[in-house]
Design a protein around this motif. Structure first.
Motif, PDB file in Angstrom:
ATOM      1  N   ASP A 138       0.812  -1.206   0.000  1.00 10.37           N
ATOM      2  CA  ASP A 138       0.000   0.000   0.000  1.00 10.37           C
ATOM      3  C   ASP A 138       0.852   1.265   0.000  1.00 10.37           C
ATOM      4  N   ASP A 139       2.131   1.099  -0.241  1.00  9.58           N
ATOM      5  CA  ASP A 139       3.077   2.222  -0.182  1.00  9.58           C
ATOM      6  C   ASP A 139       3.595   2.495  -1.594  1.00  9.58           C
ATOM      7  N   LEU A 140       2.951   3.420  -2.307  1.00 12.72           N
ATOM      8  CA  LEU A 140       3.325   3.685  -3.693  1.00 12.72           C
ATOM      9  C   LEU A 140       4.730   4.255  -3.800  1.00 12.72           C
ATOM     10  N   ASP A 141       5.124   5.074  -2.859  1.00 16.91           N
ATOM     11  CA  ASP A 141       6.480   5.626  -2.898  1.00 16.91           C
ATOM     12  C   ASP A 141       7.513   4.509  -2.817  1.00 16.91           C
ATOM     13  N   PHE A 142       7.226   3.503  -2.028  1.00 16.76           N
ATOM     14  CA  PHE A 142       8.137   2.364  -1.916  1.00 16.76           C
ATOM     15  C   PHE A 142       8.138   1.549  -3.208  1.00 16.76           C
ATOM     16  N   ILE A 143       6.941   1.287  -3.753  1.00 19.76           N
ATOM     17  CA  ILE A 143       6.834   0.462  -4.966  1.00 19.76           C
ATOM     18  C   ILE A 143       7.514   1.135  -6.153  1.00 19.76           C
ATOM     19  N   LYS A 144       7.580   2.465  -6.145  1.00 21.19           N
ATOM     20  CA  LYS A 144       8.186   3.192  -7.256  1.00 21.19           C
ATOM     21  C   LYS A 144       9.710   3.255  -7.189  1.00 21.19           C
ATOM     22  N   ARG A 145      10.300   2.701  -6.168  1.00 23.63           N
ATOM     23  CA  ARG A 145      11.763   2.749  -6.053  1.00 23.63           C
ATOM     24  C   ARG A 145      12.436   1.953  -7.176  1.00 23.63           C
ATOM     25  N   ASP A 146      13.666   2.359  -7.514  1.00 27.33           N
ATOM     26  CA  ASP A 146      14.413   1.642  -8.551  1.00 27.33           C
ATOM     27  C   ASP A 146      14.563   0.168  -8.215  1.00 27.33           C
ATOM     28  N   ALA A 147      14.803  -0.142  -6.966  1.00 27.26           N
ATOM     29  CA  ALA A 147      15.031  -1.534  -6.561  1.00 27.26           C
ATOM     30  C   ALA A 147      13.788  -2.404  -6.751  1.00 27.26           C
ATOM     31  N   LEU A 148      12.623  -1.777  -6.852  1.00 29.26           N
ATOM     32  CA  LEU A 148      11.371  -2.527  -7.008  1.00 29.26           C
ATOM     33  C   LEU A 148      10.952  -2.683  -8.463  1.00 29.26           C
ATOM     34  N   ARG A 149      11.798  -2.302  -9.413  1.00 28.52           N
ATOM     35  CA  ARG A 149      11.441  -2.444 -10.826  1.00 28.52           C
ATOM     36  C   ARG A 149      11.079  -3.890 -11.185  1.00 28.52           C
ATOM     37  N   PRO A 150      11.803  -4.901 -10.702  1.00 32.18           N
ATOM     38  CA  PRO A 150      11.399  -6.278 -11.031  1.00 32.18           C
ATOM     39  C   PRO A 150       9.984  -6.607 -10.566  1.00 32.18           C
ATOM     40  N   VAL A 151       9.578  -6.059  -9.441  1.00 30.37           N
ATOM     41  CA  VAL A 151       8.220  -6.294  -8.944  1.00 30.37           C
ATOM     42  C   VAL A 151       7.202  -5.627  -9.855  1.00 30.37           C
ATOM     43  N   ARG A 152       7.500  -4.402 -10.290  1.00 33.04           N
ATOM     44  CA  ARG A 152       6.572  -3.696 -11.174  1.00 33.04           C
ATOM     45  C   ARG A 152       6.443  -4.422 -12.513  1.00 33.04           C
ATOM     46  N   LEU A 153       7.550  -4.937 -13.023  1.00 32.60           N
ATOM     47  CA  LEU A 153       7.502  -5.722 -14.258  1.00 32.60           C
ATOM     48  C   LEU A 153       6.604  -6.948 -14.080  1.00 32.60           C
ATOM     49  N   GLN A 154       6.766  -7.627 -12.964  1.00 29.95           N
ATOM     50  CA  GLN A 154       5.966  -8.822 -12.710  1.00 29.95           C
ATOM     51  C   GLN A 154       4.485  -8.479 -12.584  1.00 29.95           C
ATOM     52  N   LEU A 155       4.172  -7.387 -11.922  1.00 32.97           N
ATOM     53  CA  LEU A 155       2.780  -6.980 -11.766  1.00 32.97           C
ATOM     54  C   LEU A 155       2.144  -6.667 -13.117  1.00 32.97           C
ATOM     55  N   GLU A 156       2.882  -5.980 -13.998  1.00 35.15           N
ATOM     56  CA  GLU A 156       2.337  -5.675 -15.329  1.00 35.15           C
ATOM     57  C   GLU A 156       2.073  -6.950 -16.118  1.00 35.15           C
ATOM     58  N   LEU A 157       2.962  -7.917 -15.988  1.00 33.23           N
ATOM     59  CA  LEU A 157       2.761  -9.178 -16.700  1.00 33.23           C
ATOM     60  C   LEU A 157       1.569  -9.937 -16.131  1.00 33.23           C
ATOM     61  N   MET A 158       1.473  -9.968 -14.809  1.00 34.11           N
ATOM     62  CA  MET A 158       0.451 -10.793 -14.169  1.00 34.11           C
ATOM     63  C   MET A 158      -0.947 -10.200 -14.283  1.00 34.11           C
ATOM     64  N   LYS A 159      -1.084  -8.876 -14.146  1.00 34.93           N
ATOM     65  CA  LYS A 159      -2.426  -8.292 -14.145  1.00 34.93           C
ATOM     66  C   LYS A 159      -3.168  -8.608 -15.436  1.00 34.93           C
ATOM     67  N   THR A 160      -2.545  -8.326 -16.576  1.00 36.32           N
ATOM     68  CA  THR A 160      -3.205  -8.571 -17.860  1.00 36.32           C
ATOM     69  C   THR A 160      -3.452 -10.054 -18.072  1.00 36.32           C
ATOM     70  N   GLU A 161      -2.482 -10.888 -17.708  1.00 32.22           N
ATOM     71  CA  GLU A 161      -2.629 -12.327 -17.882  1.00 32.22           C
ATOM     72  C   GLU A 161      -3.796 -12.860 -17.053  1.00 32.22           C
ATOM     73  N   ILE A 162      -3.904 -12.429 -15.827  1.00 26.42           N
ATOM     74  CA  ILE A 162      -4.979 -12.902 -14.953  1.00 26.42           C
ATOM     75  C   ILE A 162      -6.340 -12.485 -15.496  1.00 26.42           C
ATOM     76  N   LEU A 163      -6.467 -11.228 -15.923  1.00 26.66           N
ATOM     77  CA  LEU A 163      -7.758 -10.739 -16.398  1.00 26.66           C
ATOM     78  C   LEU A 163      -8.164 -11.392 -17.727  1.00 26.66           C
ATOM     79  N   LEU A 164      -7.198 -11.617 -18.628  1.00 25.30           N
ATOM     80  CA  LEU A 164      -7.523 -12.301 -19.882  1.00 25.30           C
ATOM     81  C   LEU A 164      -7.909 -13.758 -19.625  1.00 25.30           C
TER      82      LEU A 164
END
Length: 268
Positions: free
Chosen positions: A39-65
């Motif tokens: 629930d911490d957007l500032d934390f999620i936006k950190r450079d170190a969290l880029r792999p997590v953001r990549l995974q979320l983008e892949l998973m969200k669309t895949e799950i909904l489709l």
């Protein structure tokens, strides 16, 4: 099969993330360190969290489709700047390409009629969700009474989904790489209309994956032989030895929506 709901000793995910009670406002609870990580957007936006953001983008669309039970798509690439014939841009070069808007619209309509007959699960039109050829594809699908996917991308200039994308299949991406994965993960055919850098990038990505056998071969149809032969000299690449002669068979030229449908039907 036993349809009795399975007993769950723990709350489900939605229940689990709800705050159980209000906490007092203190220097400790008001500090960002106290926020839950998800629930911490500032934390999620950190450079170190880029792999997590990549995974979320892949998973969200895949799950909904997957939830929509969409098994296969027909992908449409093409220029965002190509106008509809009744809305000329005033730029002669672009306006001379407006008939491709019409062909894209008709192709999407024809394919979607088949998709509707299969409960909107097979051969669902998938575009980049923007204007031009993308709009034509989503528009043709809507005219056929079916659904269509739009995979938008965050760009420096204003970008919004066209009004014909099915609302709950309108996705937005930050990462080009993840977006291109979703274009191809369910693709049963790819049509490529005249376009610019983005269209070329998407085309060569698909060709490279098929050439290197990282992806199964599917029909790749280029609308407008005269346009593409001016832009790319495929024979020169083969003559130079930078691609194999058989690689020339990876692309096929078509001029009309009906011809494209026939190529898909008769593809080996």
């Amino acid at each position: 099969m036993n349809d009795t709901p399975r007993f769950r000793p723990f709350p489900d995910a939605e229940q689990d993330v709800r705050t159980s009670q209000a906490v007092p406002e203190t220097p400790q609870t008001l500090n960002p360190a106290y926020r839950l990580a998800f629930d911490d957007l500032d934390f999620i936006k950190r450079d170190a969290l880029r792999p997590v953001r990549l995974q979320l983008e892949l998973m969200k669309t895949e799950i909904l489709l997957t939830e929509r039970q969409i098994a296969s798509t027909v992908v449409m690439f093409g220029g965002a700047r190509i106008p509809a014939p009744d809305k000329p841009s005033g730029k002669p070069g672009l306006d001379s390409l407006s008939h491709y808007y019409t062909q894209a619209q008709e192709f999407a309509r024809l394919m979607t009629l088949r998709s509707v007959a299969k409960d909107n699960r097979e051969h669902v039109i998938c575009t980049g969700g923007g204007p031009g050829v993308m709009e034509a594809g989503n528009r043709g699908a809507a005219e056929a009474g079916g659904i269509s996917i739009g995979l938008n991308i965050v760009l420096p200039h204003e970008q919004a989904p066209n009004s014909y994308v099915t609302p709950d299949l309108s996705f937005n991406f930050h990462y080009f790489a993840v977006r291109k994965m979703h274009f191809l993960m369910r693709a049963q055919a790819i049509t490529i209309f005249p376009g610019g850098f983005g269209t070329l990038d998407e085309m060569f990505e698909a060709l490279t994956l098929i050439q290197t056998r990282r992806m199964k071969g599917i029909p790749i149809l280029l609308f407008g032989r005269s346009f593409w032969e001016r832009v790319i000299n495929w024979d020169a690449l083969a003559e130079a030895g930078t691609i194999s002669p058989e690689d020339l068979n990876l692309v096929h030229y078509v001029e009309t929506a009906e011809e494209a449908v026939e190529c898909i039907d008769t593809w080996r």
